[in-house]
Design a protein around this motif. Structure first.
Motif, PDB file in Angstrom:
ATOM      1  N   VAL A  73       0.845  -1.194   0.000  1.00  0.00           N
ATOM      2  CA  VAL A  73       0.000   0.000   0.000  1.00  0.00           C
ATOM      3  C   VAL A  73       0.877   1.239   0.000  1.00  0.00           C
ATOM      4  O   VAL A  73       1.995   1.229   0.504  1.00  0.00           O
ATOM      5  N   GLY A  74       0.327   2.292  -0.557  1.00  0.00           N
ATOM      6  CA  GLY A  74       1.051   3.555  -0.548  1.00  0.00           C
ATOM      7  C   GLY A  74       1.118   4.127   0.857  1.00  0.00           C
ATOM      8  O   GLY A  74       0.147   4.053   1.612  1.00  0.00           O
ATOM      9  N   HIS A  75       2.250   4.681   1.205  1.00  0.00           N
ATOM     10  CA  HIS A  75       2.432   5.276   2.528  1.00  0.00           C
ATOM     11  C   HIS A  75       1.443   6.439   2.673  1.00  0.00           C
ATOM     12  O   HIS A  75       1.295   7.247   1.754  1.00  0.00           O
ATOM     13  N   PRO A  76       0.766   6.547   3.826  1.00  0.00           N
ATOM     14  CA  PRO A  76      -0.257   7.586   3.971  1.00  0.00           C
ATOM     15  C   PRO A  76       0.295   9.016   4.034  1.00  0.00           C
ATOM     16  O   PRO A  76      -0.430   9.967   3.781  1.00  0.00           O
ATOM     17  N   VAL A  77       1.579   9.161   4.321  1.00  0.00           N
ATOM     18  CA  VAL A  77       2.157  10.500   4.448  1.00  0.00           C
ATOM     19  C   VAL A  77       3.205  10.767   3.374  1.00  0.00           C
ATOM     20  O   VAL A  77       3.193  11.805   2.717  1.00  0.00           O
ATOM     21  N   THR A  78       4.115   9.817   3.181  1.00  0.00           N
ATOM     22  CA  THR A  78       5.218  10.000   2.242  1.00  0.00           C
ATOM     23  C   THR A  78       4.771   9.588   0.839  1.00  0.00           C
ATOM     24  O   THR A  78       4.650   8.405   0.534  1.00  0.00           O
ATOM     25  N   VAL A  79       4.529  10.568   0.003  1.00  0.00           N
ATOM     26  CA  VAL A  79       4.058  10.308  -1.355  1.00  0.00           C
ATOM     27  C   VAL A  79       5.121   9.545  -2.143  1.00  0.00           C
ATOM     28  O   VAL A  79       6.304   9.877  -2.097  1.00  0.00           O
TER      29      VAL A  79
END
Length: 127
Positions: free
Chosen positions: A106-112
């Motif tokens: 999953v994509g990190h919620p903070v670090t794009v």
């Protein structure tokens, strides 16, 4: 759309272990996407081969409201004498199938642009 890759086959049991990738990120579609082309999930009480919902009354364990993950339609459940269960047709909330995500990214919620990957071995009954 689901992308399916066969990992192993058990011809005696007529079952397979598969890797499924769902680009749409809607994992609840696995059940219907596998049943429609006539590969229903083992133990799925809802979808028959071809993706047709099963309309036969079946026994389901009685669950408390705290155990439910969605609203129930309890007025249609028929209590069984001396049994902790109900007789009714299967509903989407019923899942007798065994699904296991070996790996999720999953994509990190903070670090794009940064991805987080989680891996977990299958439980013993799926190995």
């Amino acid at each position: 759309l689901s992308l399916v890759r066969v990992i192993s086959r058990n011809r005696t049991a007529n079952t397979s272990v598969v890797n499924i990738t769902i680009p749409a990120r809607r994992p609840h579609l696995i059940r219907i996407h596998m049943a429609y082309p006539r590969y229903p999930l083992v133990g799925d009480p809802l979808y028959l081969s071809g993706g047709i919902p099963d309309s036969q009354t079946q026994h389901f364990p009685k669950r408390t409201n705290e155990e439910e993950d969605m609203d129930t339609d309890e007025e249609n459940d028929k209590e069984e004498d001396g049994d902790e269960g109900v007789m009714r047709v299967p509903l989407p909330k019923d899942c007798g199938c065994s699904l296991h995500a070996y790996q999720i990214a999953v994509g990190h919620p903070v670090t794009v642009g940064q991805w987080m990957t989680f891996t977990a071995k299958p439980p013993p009954h799926l190995e």
